[in-house]
Scaffold this active site. Structure first.
Site, mmCIF file in Angstrom:
data_model
loop_
_atom_site.group_PDB
_atom_site.id
_atom_site.type_symbol
_atom_site.label_atom_id
_atom_site.label_comp_id
_atom_site.label_asym_id
_atom_site.label_seq_id
_atom_site.Cartn_x
_atom_site.Cartn_y
_atom_site.Cartn_z
ATOM 1 N N ASN A 138 -5.136 2.153 1.666
ATOM 2 C CA ASN A 138 -4.191 2.195 0.575
ATOM 3 C C ASN A 138 -4.913 3.502 -0.459
ATOM 4 O OD1 ASN A 138 -2.358 1.888 -1.280
ATOM 5 N ND2 ASN A 138 -3.272 0.217 -2.584
ATOM 6 N N ARG A 156 0.684 -1.205 0.015
ATOM 7 C CA ARG A 156 -0.044 -0.063 -0.089
ATOM 8 C C ARG A 156 1.208 1.238 0.024
ATOM 9 N NH1 ARG A 156 -0.867 1.780 5.055
ATOM 10 N NH2 ARG A 156 0.334 0.746 6.532
ATOM 11 N N THR A 157 0.077 2.375 -0.420
ATOM 12 C CA THR A 157 0.954 3.641 -0.534
ATOM 13 C C THR A 157 1.227 3.986 0.852
ATOM 14 O OG1 THR A 157 -0.339 4.249 -2.424
ATOM 15 C CG2 THR A 157 0.767 6.056 -1.414
ATOM 16 N N LEU A 158 2.494 4.424 1.091
ATOM 17 C CA LEU A 158 2.922 4.913 2.319
ATOM 18 C C LEU A 158 3.329 6.632 2.372
ATOM 19 C CD1 LEU A 158 5.059 2.025 3.658
ATOM 20 C CD2 LEU A 158 3.117 2.525 4.345
#
Lengths: 245, 223
Positions: A126, A22-24
């Site tokens: 995400n 997922r986008t961090l």
């Protein structure tokens, strides 16, 4: 009757394996978008910069795109996520055209769709790391709205993302009025973009202004604003200041 | 070596205050129209009041994206109810539905602070107040949101609710007339606006009676 929701980052989410899914944090980002409603429709301004952290890596990124016949989408935040959103919208518009029934998606519908997409990604932890501006005209009705990366959305006569919300919105609240002419609208947007140029370190002096009316979309050629650096305050900014300010 | 995480929270508080007061044959539901994030104002004209059914009006503050999603769920469930039962949902029924919907997401809650107002089956005003995970109570009046701590004590003082410990149980419905209740609402919001930075801009008031819904708007301080 008190249930408090923890607003800070939960420990359960720090697992290394799931993190890679997922986008961090964002990598290549665009800065503010500023948009206003005017007499014939909507005007939207953005610069063409794509920053890679503190480096101004890309200087020819178009952050405002036409969607279908009636809408303009501007994005700030992660550029790759913006490109993914454009792919989603391509499919949406394609399916809309395939009905071949003379009807087409208006800005309100696109805004609703985007809000649902952003909210659902947020639900899965995400997010698409963007703040989107959606403007358009359909059947004479102008529409202008915004969606954030966690799904917060609203419409108004003028919107701005990121730094624009802090620096441009107050100018717009003071000087925007209904039925602005095209020239006045552009002047107002340029005033906002100039302030952002002076004060936002990720802004560059290469901007585009997009216009949408009942007739369609026009995106201007990139151009720069005249800036003035001879203000007394810029000359010797720390004169008379105590400490490190 | 732990990775550096950008602090991303799935929640945000978009501020605002909601109030509802139940009367003998009316219900007043009010909310300000300011939507904020952090120390910025996003909109001065965002409505927090939503009509779910003829006799049930929901007002919610908190995280606006969750509030919108919650409304959509309730609206669609109400539509299905109407198709199946050929009638509108009553306010007490909607109250239970809202509670169940909120608890359904007990482990990833809707960050919404709700006040449901309307008329019960006998035509008397009713107000239901909720927390974020669905625990609810029928009351005579309630305030939720960022200004609730400023407003609730004043409503307690003015609306003299009988003790819920009394037997037989007494109604908490206020004996105030409708214009008096509307005036009280305007007063509490003007006061809350002074001290709560997230409350202000405009006040939207909906008055529900047996013959229909009336809306009033009042300006509030914009600072």
């Amino acid at each position: 009757m008190t249930f408090t929701i923890p607003i800070d980052n939960g420990d359960a989410l720090k697992n290394a394996e799931t993190d890679s899914q997922r986008t961090l944090y964002p990598y290549v980002t665009g800065t503010s978008i500023v948009a206003i409603k005017y007499k014939d429709g909507v005007l939207m301004a953005s610069d063409m910069g794509g920053s890679y952290g503190s480096t101004l890596r890309y200087k020819n990124i178009e952050r405002v795109k036409a969607i279908g016949k009636h809408s303009l989408l501007g994005a700030s935040g992660e550029i790759s996520d913006f490109q993914e959103i454009l792919r989603y919208l391509d499919e949406l518009v394609l399916n809309d055209n395939m009905w071949d029934d003379g009807n087409s998606l208006g800005p309100k519908e696109v805004h609703n769709y985007l809000t649902r997409v952003m909210y659902n990604r947020r639900n899965k932890f995400n997010p698409l790391w963007n703040t989107l501006v959606l403007g358009g005209v359909k059947n004479g009705q102008s529409y202008l709205g915004m969606v954030s990366m966690i799904g917060v959305s609203f419409e108004d006569n003028h919107v701005a993302t990121g730094f624009g919300n802090h620096l441009a919105r107050p100018i717009l609240r003071d000087e925007w009025h209904a039925d602005l002419s095209f020239e006045d609208g552009v002047k107002l947007l340029e005033k906002c973009m100039r302030v952002l140029l002076y004060r936002d370190r990720s802004a560059i002096n290469k901007l585009q202004i997009a216009k949408i009316t009942e007739e369609g979309v026009t995106v201007s050629q990139p151009y720069s604003l005249k800036t003035f650096w001879e203000f007394q305050a810029f000359h010797n900014p720390t004169a008379g200041a105590q400490g490190s300010w | 070596m732990t990775k550096q995480h950008a602090n991303w929270s799935p929640y945000d508080n978009n501020g605002g205050t909601c109030v509802a007061i139940a009367g003998s044959d009316y219900c007043v539901i009010a909310a300000d129209t300011r939507m904020s994030t952090g120390y910025s104002i996003l909109s001065r004209d965002y409505s927090k009041i939503h009509k779910l059914a003829d006799k049930a009006v929901l007002s919610s503050s908190g995280f606006q994206a969750d509030v919108k999603a919650l409304q959509k769920v309730l609206k669609s469930r109400h539509l299905v109810y109407q198709h199946q039962h050929n009638k509108q949902m009553s306010c007490p029924a909607m109250a239970q539905l809202l509670s169940n919907t909120l608890y359904f997401k007990r482990f990833f809650p809707y960050y919404a602070f709700n006040v449901l107002g309307g008329l019960d089956e006998e035509g008397k005003g009713c107000v239901f107040t909720y927390d974020a995970v669905g625990s609810y109570e029928k009351v005579g009046y309630s305030a939720q949101g960022s200004g609730s701590t400023l407003i609730m004590p004043f409503l307690d003082n003015q609306l003299k609710s009988p003790s819920p410990l009394l037997l037989p149980a007494q109604d908490a419905i206020t004996p105030l007339s409708e214009p008096e209740a509307v005036d009280l609402v305007k007063t509490v919001f003007a006061s809350a606006t002074e001290r709560d930075i997230y409350t202000g801009d405009k006040l939207e008031i909906m008055i529900l009676k047996a013959d229909g819904i009336r809306t009033e708007v009042m300006e509030l301080r914009k600072d």
